[in-house]
Design an enzyme around this catalytic site. Structure first.
Site, PDB file in Angstrom:
ATOM      1  N   GLU A  15       0.814  -1.213   0.000  1.00 26.36           N
ATOM      2  CA  GLU A  15       0.000   0.000   0.000  1.00 26.36           C
ATOM      3  C   GLU A  15       0.856   1.275   0.000  1.00 26.36           C
ATOM      4  O   GLU A  15       0.380   2.349   0.400  1.00 26.36           O
ATOM      5  CB  GLU A  15      -0.956  -0.024   1.191  1.00 26.36           C
ATOM      6  CG  GLU A  15      -2.001  -1.118   1.045  1.00 26.36           C
ATOM      7  CD  GLU A  15      -2.769  -1.368   2.322  1.00 26.36           C
ATOM      8  OE1 GLU A  15      -3.883  -0.857   2.445  1.00 26.36           O
ATOM      9  OE2 GLU A  15      -2.244  -2.056   3.207  1.00 26.36           O
ATOM     10  N   SER A 175      -6.114  -3.278   1.456  1.00 22.73           N
ATOM     11  CA  SER A 175      -6.449  -2.798   0.114  1.00 22.73           C
ATOM     12  C   SER A 175      -6.902  -3.928  -0.810  1.00 22.73           C
ATOM     13  O   SER A 175      -6.773  -3.835  -2.024  1.00 22.73           O
ATOM     14  CB  SER A 175      -5.266  -2.046  -0.523  1.00 22.73           C
ATOM     15  OG  SER A 175      -5.094  -0.800   0.102  1.00 22.73           O
ATOM     16  N   TYR A 250      -9.533   1.915  -5.725  1.00 21.16           N
ATOM     17  CA  TYR A 250      -8.642   2.993  -6.176  1.00 21.16           C
ATOM     18  C   TYR A 250      -8.694   3.314  -7.665  1.00 21.16           C
ATOM     19  O   TYR A 250      -8.177   4.338  -8.082  1.00 21.16           O
ATOM     20  CB  TYR A 250      -7.184   2.664  -5.810  1.00 21.16           C
ATOM     21  CG  TYR A 250      -7.002   2.371  -4.362  1.00 21.16           C
ATOM     22  CD1 TYR A 250      -7.193   3.375  -3.411  1.00 21.16           C
ATOM     23  CD2 TYR A 250      -6.692   1.099  -3.917  1.00 21.16           C
ATOM     24  CE1 TYR A 250      -7.060   3.122  -2.068  1.00 21.16           C
ATOM     25  CE2 TYR A 250      -6.546   0.829  -2.572  1.00 21.16           C
ATOM     26  CZ  TYR A 250      -6.729   1.836  -1.655  1.00 21.16           C
ATOM     27  OH  TYR A 250      -6.604   1.571  -0.329  1.00 21.16           O
ATOM     28  N   ARG A 289     -10.801   2.728  11.729  1.00 25.33           N
ATOM     29  CA  ARG A 289     -12.037   2.585  10.955  1.00 25.33           C
ATOM     30  C   ARG A 289     -12.540   1.173  11.187  1.00 25.33           C
ATOM     31  O   ARG A 289     -11.774   0.224  11.010  1.00 25.33           O
ATOM     32  CB  ARG A 289     -11.780   2.842   9.476  1.00 25.33           C
ATOM     33  CG  ARG A 289     -13.072   3.170   8.689  1.00 25.33           C
ATOM     34  CD  ARG A 289     -12.802   3.248   7.200  1.00 25.33           C
ATOM     35  NE  ARG A 289     -12.519   1.923   6.693  1.00 25.33           N
ATOM     36  CZ  ARG A 289     -11.623   1.653   5.746  1.00 25.33           C
ATOM     37  NH1 ARG A 289     -10.935   2.613   5.174  1.00 25.33           N
ATOM     38  NH2 ARG A 289     -11.417   0.414   5.356  1.00 25.33           N
ATOM     39  N   ASP A 291     -14.990  -1.702  10.076  1.00 32.95           N
ATOM     40  CA  ASP A 291     -15.742  -2.095   8.877  1.00 32.95           C
ATOM     41  C   ASP A 291     -16.664  -3.272   9.173  1.00 32.95           C
ATOM     42  O   ASP A 291     -16.220  -4.305   9.686  1.00 32.95           O
ATOM     43  CB  ASP A 291     -14.767  -2.480   7.753  1.00 32.95           C
ATOM     44  CG  ASP A 291     -13.884  -1.320   7.318  1.00 32.95           C
ATOM     45  OD1 ASP A 291     -14.127  -0.181   7.747  1.00 32.95           O
ATOM     46  OD2 ASP A 291     -12.941  -1.572   6.538  1.00 32.95           O
ATOM     47  N   GLU A 304     -13.475  -6.039   9.854  1.00 27.71           N
ATOM     48  CA  GLU A 304     -12.102  -5.748  10.263  1.00 27.71           C
ATOM     49  C   GLU A 304     -11.995  -4.340  10.820  1.00 27.71           C
ATOM     50  O   GLU A 304     -12.879  -3.508  10.634  1.00 27.71           O
ATOM     51  CB  GLU A 304     -11.140  -5.903   9.072  1.00 27.71           C
ATOM     52  CG  GLU A 304     -11.424  -4.922   7.941  1.00 27.71           C
ATOM     53  CD  GLU A 304     -10.231  -4.744   7.009  1.00 27.71           C
ATOM     54  OE1 GLU A 304      -9.114  -5.160   7.357  1.00 27.71           O
ATOM     55  OE2 GLU A 304     -10.423  -4.161   5.924  1.00 27.71           O
ATOM     56  N   ASN A 306      -9.288  -1.099  10.676  1.00 25.59           N
ATOM     57  CA  ASN A 306      -8.108  -0.555  10.009  1.00 25.59           C
ATOM     58  C   ASN A 306      -7.611   0.604  10.850  1.00 25.59           C
ATOM     59  O   ASN A 306      -8.302   1.610  10.998  1.00 25.59           O
ATOM     60  CB  ASN A 306      -8.454  -0.126   8.586  1.00 25.59           C
ATOM     61  CG  ASN A 306      -8.759  -1.341   7.706  1.00 25.59           C
ATOM     62  OD1 ASN A 306      -7.884  -2.164   7.470  1.00 25.59           O
ATOM     63  ND2 ASN A 306      -9.994  -1.475   7.263  1.00 25.59           N
ATOM     64  N   GLY A 310      -7.163   4.924   4.827  1.00 24.24           N
ATOM     65  CA  GLY A 310      -6.858   5.931   3.817  1.00 24.24           C
ATOM     66  C   GLY A 310      -7.246   7.310   4.315  1.00 24.24           C
ATOM     67  O   GLY A 310      -8.245   7.461   5.034  1.00 24.24           O
TER      68      GLY A 310
HETATM   69  P1  ADP Z   1      -8.803  -5.695   3.216  1.00 23.06           P
HETATM   70  O1  ADP Z   1      -8.142  -5.596   4.554  1.00 23.06           O
HETATM   71  O2  ADP Z   1      -7.837  -5.976   2.137  1.00 23.06           O
HETATM   72  O3  ADP Z   1      -9.717  -4.527   2.948  1.00 23.06           O
HETATM   73  P2  ADP Z   1     -11.271  -7.230   3.675  1.00 23.06           P
HETATM   74  O4  ADP Z   1     -11.334  -8.350   4.658  1.00 23.06           O
HETATM   75  O5  ADP Z   1     -11.907  -5.968   4.109  1.00 23.06           O
HETATM   76  O6  ADP Z   1      -9.732  -7.009   3.293  1.00 23.06           O
HETATM   77  O7  ADP Z   1     -11.918  -7.725   2.324  1.00 23.06           O
HETATM   78  C1  ADP Z   1     -11.972  -6.900   1.184  1.00 23.06           C
HETATM   79  C2  ADP Z   1     -13.346  -6.916   0.559  1.00 23.06           C
HETATM   80  O8  ADP Z   1     -13.707  -8.262   0.186  1.00 23.06           O
HETATM   81  C3  ADP Z   1     -14.478  -6.483   1.461  1.00 23.06           C
HETATM   82  O9  ADP Z   1     -14.583  -5.085   1.522  1.00 23.06           O
HETATM   83  C4  ADP Z   1     -15.682  -7.150   0.790  1.00 23.06           C
HETATM   84  O10 ADP Z   1     -16.068  -6.452  -0.402  1.00 23.06           O
HETATM   85  C5  ADP Z   1     -15.114  -8.480   0.351  1.00 23.06           C
HETATM   86  N1  ADP Z   1     -15.299  -9.508   1.392  1.00 23.06           N
HETATM   87  C6  ADP Z   1     -14.329  -9.927   2.239  1.00 23.06           C
HETATM   88  N2  ADP Z   1     -14.778 -10.874   3.062  1.00 23.06           N
HETATM   89  C7  ADP Z   1     -16.074 -11.071   2.756  1.00 23.06           C
HETATM   90  C8  ADP Z   1     -17.100 -11.935   3.255  1.00 23.06           C
HETATM   91  N3  ADP Z   1     -16.860 -12.815   4.254  1.00 23.06           N
HETATM   92  N4  ADP Z   1     -18.336 -11.859   2.691  1.00 23.06           N
HETATM   93  C9  ADP Z   1     -18.591 -10.980   1.687  1.00 23.06           C
HETATM   94  N5  ADP Z   1     -17.669 -10.139   1.168  1.00 23.06           N
HETATM   95  C10 ADP Z   1     -16.408 -10.179   1.679  1.00 23.06           C
HETATM   96 MG    MG Z   2     -11.322  -4.001   4.135  1.00 27.24          MG
HETATM   97 MG    MG Z   3      -8.048  -3.946   5.834  1.00 25.27          MG
HETATM   98  K     K Z   4      -6.900  -4.515   9.137  1.00 31.82           K
END
Ligand code: ADP
Ligand code: MG
Ligand code: MG
Ligand code: K
Length: 347
Positions: A15, A175, A250, A289, A291, A304, A306, A310
């Site tokens: 990132e 990301s 992005y 943040r 989520d 998660e 963060n 960003g």
């Molecule tokens: P990062 O830390 O890279 O943002 P995330 O765990 O937030 O990783 O996953 C990125 C994206 O993948 C999420 O914002 C969502 O769109 C999708 N996603 C991840 N896990 C799930 C899940 N269990 N069910 C539905 N969508 C998911």
């Molecule tokens: Mg995420």
């Molecule tokens: Mg993340």
């Molecule tokens: K994280």
């Protein structure tokens, strides 16, 4: 004299460019009457450099600014870069930045800094550990299986427990890098291989069907009060995008944000309460943040945290605070004042 703020940006993670972009926005918005800014760049190779103006950077991957391939920088040791600085804003995303490593360096140097400490940063960076801590707090984190460094793939029982589709992720990344949505078990091992290019620890989660993605910005004030912003929603437009991948974040316009999200008041209240609980469950400080995945039944799943999201003016964290009544400049001042009020050492 003015408070000297080192804004550390770039860094060794995938990132890097996102961090440069964040720095580019933060620098001109820091209150010039109160703060003297010391920009400190870290190259993708991990070299620290003074005097790197993020606004003068050239575009790299995804048309984002980068410190890659710069031979004109003046290298410095971290200690030298941070000499005579009052407080540090580690505006780094991902590994070697958002994960407790630079926080450890700053603790050793006795320097106050913006954002969570060593433990919370490391815990939030590691999706497997974060989920375990959130579960211990009684929060719903959805169904998942952790593949440690030695497990090759999912057992049949685990496949049955999760069901299809699944999301396969590096435990420590961001990301959306290294993440694959798998809808056929035949594709699972390739997805695990891809995730392991980023982290030997892999997490596999049951996909939440028809999910709504809701993000809240949590902020600690100088008096220790912790508050969550109004919720913001990320919504796919035009039916093109299946999930919020790197391009959606992005590059393309496949997602739009509703800030604040269109939600019933009781859901909003539950989200704000749960965001602060999640913040505390990981022992966060300063900001994070949080989520969420909102299910069709209005259940809240914490996806998660963060700890250094960003930070451009159009990023979700500042936007969510703006919608809640705190503008970008005031937000930056609050973050720095909270860091100074907290000081350094165990607290
Ligand atoms: P990062 O830390 O890279 O943002 P995330 O765990 O937030 O990783 O996953 C990125 C994206 O993948 C999420 O914002 C969502 O769109 C999708 N996603 C991840 N896990 C799930 C899940 N269990 N069910 C539905 N969508 C998911
Ligand atoms: Mg995420
Ligand atoms: Mg993340
Ligand atoms: K994280």
């Amino acid at each position: 004299r003015k408070t000297r703020v080192a804004v550390v940006f770039g860094g060794r993670s995938s990132e890097h460019e996102v961090s440069c972009q964040s720095a580019k926005s933060v620098l001109p918005h820091l209150d010039a009457e109160r703060f003297e800014v010391v920009p400190v760049g870290i190259t993708p190779q991990g070299q620290w450099a003074l005097g790197t103006d993020p606004n003068a950077l050239e575009a790299g991957a995804g048309n984002l600014p980068t410190l890659r391939d710069r031979s004109d920088l003046t290298p410095v040791e971290p200690g030298q870069a941070l000499r005579d600085v009052d407080v540090v804003f580690p505006l780094l995303h991902g590994a070697w930045g958002e994960d407790g490593t630079i926080q450890g360096l700053l603790e050793l140097g006795g320097l106050p800094y913006v954002g969570p400490g060593v433990f919370a940063s490391a815990a939030a960076m590691d999706k497997i550990f974060a989920k375990k801590l959130l579960q211990a707090e009684g929060l719903d984190v959805g169904r998942f299986v952790a593949l440690d460094r030695t497990a090759a793939t999912l057992t049949l029982d685990e496949r049955e427990h999760l069901g299809l589709p699944v999301f396969v992720k590096p435990s420590r990344a961001g990301s959306s890098v290294g993440i694959t949505k798998v809808s056929d078990w035949a594709d699972l091992d390739d997805a695990i291989f891809e995730a392991r290019r980023h982290d030997p620890k892999v997490i596999i989660e049951a996909a939440v069907p028809n999910v709504r993605e809701i993000e809240l910005a949590v902020l600690e004030f100088p008096d220790g009060r912790v508050e969550a912003s109004l919720p913001a929603e990320l919504r796919p437009v035009g039916g093109g995008a299946e999930w919020y991948d790197f391009n959606a974040k992005y590059v393309d316009d496949s997602y739009e944000a509703d800030i604040p999200a269109k939600l019933d008041d009781d859901v909003t209240d539950r989200l704000r309460e749960t965001a602060v609980r999640a913040f505390r469950a990981l022992d966060c400080q300063g900001l994070s943040r949080v989520d969420f995945f909102l299910t069709e039944q209005n259940e809240l799943i914490v996806n998660e945290l963060n700890t250094m999201p960003g930070f451009t003016p159009i990023s979700m964290y500042p936007k969510a605070w703006e919608a809640t009544g705190i503008d970008y400049g005031t937000l930056l001042t609050t973050l720095i004042e909270t860091a100074i009020a907290r000081g350094s050492g165990l607290r």
